[in-house]
Scaffold this active site. Structure first.
Site, PDB file in Angstrom:
ATOM      1  N   ASP A  45     119.816-119.289 -16.341  1.00  0.00           N
ATOM      2  CA  ASP A  45     118.501-119.409 -15.560  1.00  0.00           C
ATOM      3  C   ASP A  45     118.304-120.844 -15.161  1.00  0.00           C
ATOM      4  OD1 ASP A  45     118.244-120.594 -18.119  1.00  0.00           O
ATOM      5  OD2 ASP A  45     116.649-119.618 -18.741  1.00  0.00           O
ATOM      6  N   SER A  46     119.489-121.603 -15.300  1.00  0.00           N
ATOM      7  CA  SER A  46     119.447-122.983 -14.615  1.00  0.00           C
ATOM      8  C   SER A  46     119.119-122.737 -13.133  1.00  0.00           C
ATOM      9  CB  SER A  46     120.740-123.716 -14.872  1.00  0.00           C
ATOM     10  OG  SER A  46     121.732-122.922 -14.665  1.00  0.00           O
ATOM     11  N   ASP A  84     121.780-114.583 -18.293  1.00  0.00           N
ATOM     12  CA  ASP A  84     120.749-115.158 -19.270  1.00  0.00           C
ATOM     13  C   ASP A  84     119.616-114.627 -19.256  1.00  0.00           C
ATOM     14  OD1 ASP A  84     120.518-117.435 -20.740  1.00  0.00           O
ATOM     15  OD2 ASP A  84     120.381-118.902 -19.103  1.00  0.00           O
ATOM     16  N   LYS A 114     122.894-113.466 -22.343  1.00  0.00           N
ATOM     17  CA  LYS A 114     122.616-114.591 -23.252  1.00  0.00           C
ATOM     18  C   LYS A 114     121.273-114.777 -23.772  1.00  0.00           C
ATOM     19  CE  LYS A 114     123.074-119.180 -21.616  1.00  0.00           C
ATOM     20  NZ  LYS A 114     121.576-119.613 -22.052  1.00  0.00           N
ATOM     21  N   GLU A 116     118.673-117.389 -25.710  1.00  0.00           N
ATOM     22  CA  GLU A 116     118.620-118.813 -26.429  1.00  0.00           C
ATOM     23  C   GLU A 116     117.860-118.720 -27.769  1.00  0.00           C
ATOM     24  OE1 GLU A 116     116.622-121.853 -24.011  1.00  0.00           O
ATOM     25  OE2 GLU A 116     118.069-121.374 -22.378  1.00  0.00           O
ATOM     26  N   GLU A 183     124.402-126.631 -27.084  1.00  0.00           N
ATOM     27  CA  GLU A 183     124.254-127.518 -26.010  1.00  0.00           C
ATOM     28  C   GLU A 183     123.594-128.849 -26.433  1.00  0.00           C
ATOM     29  OE1 GLU A 183     121.704-125.695 -22.626  1.00  0.00           O
ATOM     30  OE2 GLU A 183     121.643-127.688 -21.652  1.00  0.00           O
TER      31      GLU A 183
HETATM   32  O1  KIV Z   1     120.995-121.621 -17.786  1.00  0.00           O
HETATM   33  C1  KIV Z   1     122.388-122.378 -17.896  1.00  0.00           C
HETATM   34  O2  KIV Z   1     122.982-122.373 -16.865  1.00  0.00           O
HETATM   35  C2  KIV Z   1     122.675-122.451 -19.103  1.00  0.00           C
HETATM   36  C3  KIV Z   1     123.962-123.036 -19.586  1.00  0.00           C
HETATM   37  C4  KIV Z   1     123.875-124.528 -19.032  1.00  0.00           C
HETATM   38  C5  KIV Z   1     124.617-123.063 -20.802  1.00  0.00           C
HETATM   39  O3  KIV Z   1     122.072-121.947 -20.246  1.00  0.00           O
END
Ligand code: KIV
Length: 266
Positions: A45-46, A84, A114, A116, A183
């Protein structure tokens, strides 16, 4: 060519083969990342920051994650693709999260999701893994908690905070995650966690003792941001390279040098 599976990722810890991961958000970069032999592509989600231009990852929606993940899946032949969960989904009841995971799988055809968080989301992770959904954990500097952290700050420097991150990682493992991202934590803490866990750890800003590494693609290609965070290595100055190609194109059009006869049709 067979695709990387959670079992292959787990075996890489056992055999001491470092796991290589990078993010991708579209078909073209996914192909490049895959062809480079990256084991696991994370549709992070970056994308809220590097694709959409927000200051944080918080505005990203589930629909947007599915859209980008399906494009990445089409570009990857060997790498495992993980999507994510965006902010807001895993804060809901575990049944809601399962329904979202099912949508992600059906619509994007990815290989895992993924989540968090640590102890607070362990029950949700268990609910998903019991339904056969591979889950990647993520503890430490979890960007979706940036408001609570007061910024993108290294976590786990004090012993009590370090103990909590270890407890979070153990809870994620016990809930059935197949791999976990560490992280923005001190390297020695990441080393301690990596030793304690049987599942592989993938670090970002967590030092070299992890079982693998992940970087945001636009960071490692030097495409994003004026300031390079300490944990990032820019393997190419992409912004400069792309910028000068665009300037050359603009100049050639303005000077009537592009298109040439070879670019036209008879
Ligand atoms: O959102 C993302 O790209 C991430 C990675 C940096 C681990 O969570």
């Amino acid at each position: 060519m067979s695709r990387v599976t959670p079992q292959i990722i787990a075996r890489m810890k056992e055999t001491g083969h470092p796991i290589v991961s990078a993010t991708a958000y579209d078909y073209t970069f996914s192909q490049l990342v895959d062809r480079a032999g990256i084991d696991l592509i994370l549709v992070g989600d970056s994308l809220g920051m590097v694709i959409q231009g927000h200051d944080t990852t918080l505005p990203v929606t589930l629909d947007q994650m599915i859209y980008h993940t399906s494009a990445v899946v089409r570009g990857a032949r060997r790498a495992m693709v993980v999507c994510d969960f965006p902010f807001g989904v895993c804060q809901s009841a575990k049944e809601v999260v399962l329904a979202a995971a099912i949508r992600i799988f059906k619509e994007s055809h990815c290989d895992g999701v993924k989540i968090e968080g640590g102890e607070s989301v362990a029950e949700t992770i268990r609910h998903l893994t019991r339904q056969g959904i591979p889950v990647m954990g993520h503890v430490g500097l979890t960007p979706q908690s940036v408001k609570a952290f007061g910024g993108f700050k290294v976590q786990g420097r004090e012993e009590s905070a370090a103990r909590q991150i270890l407890a979070d990682a153990l809870a994620v493992e016990a809930a059935g995650a197949f791999v976990i991202v560490l992280e923005g934590i001190p390297s020695d803490l990441a080393g301690r966690i990596t030793e304690k866990l049987t599942i592989p750890t993938i670090g970002i800003g967590a030092g070299g003792a992890c079982d693998g590494q992940v970087l945001v693609l636009y960071d490692l290609l030097g495409l994003y941001g004026d300031v390079t965070p300490k944990f990032v290595k820019r393997y190419v100055e992409g912004a400069e390279t792309v910028g000068s190609a665009l300037e050359e194109y603009a100049q050639e059009v303005r000077e009537g040098r592009f298109p040439g006869p070879e670019h036209g049709f008879s």
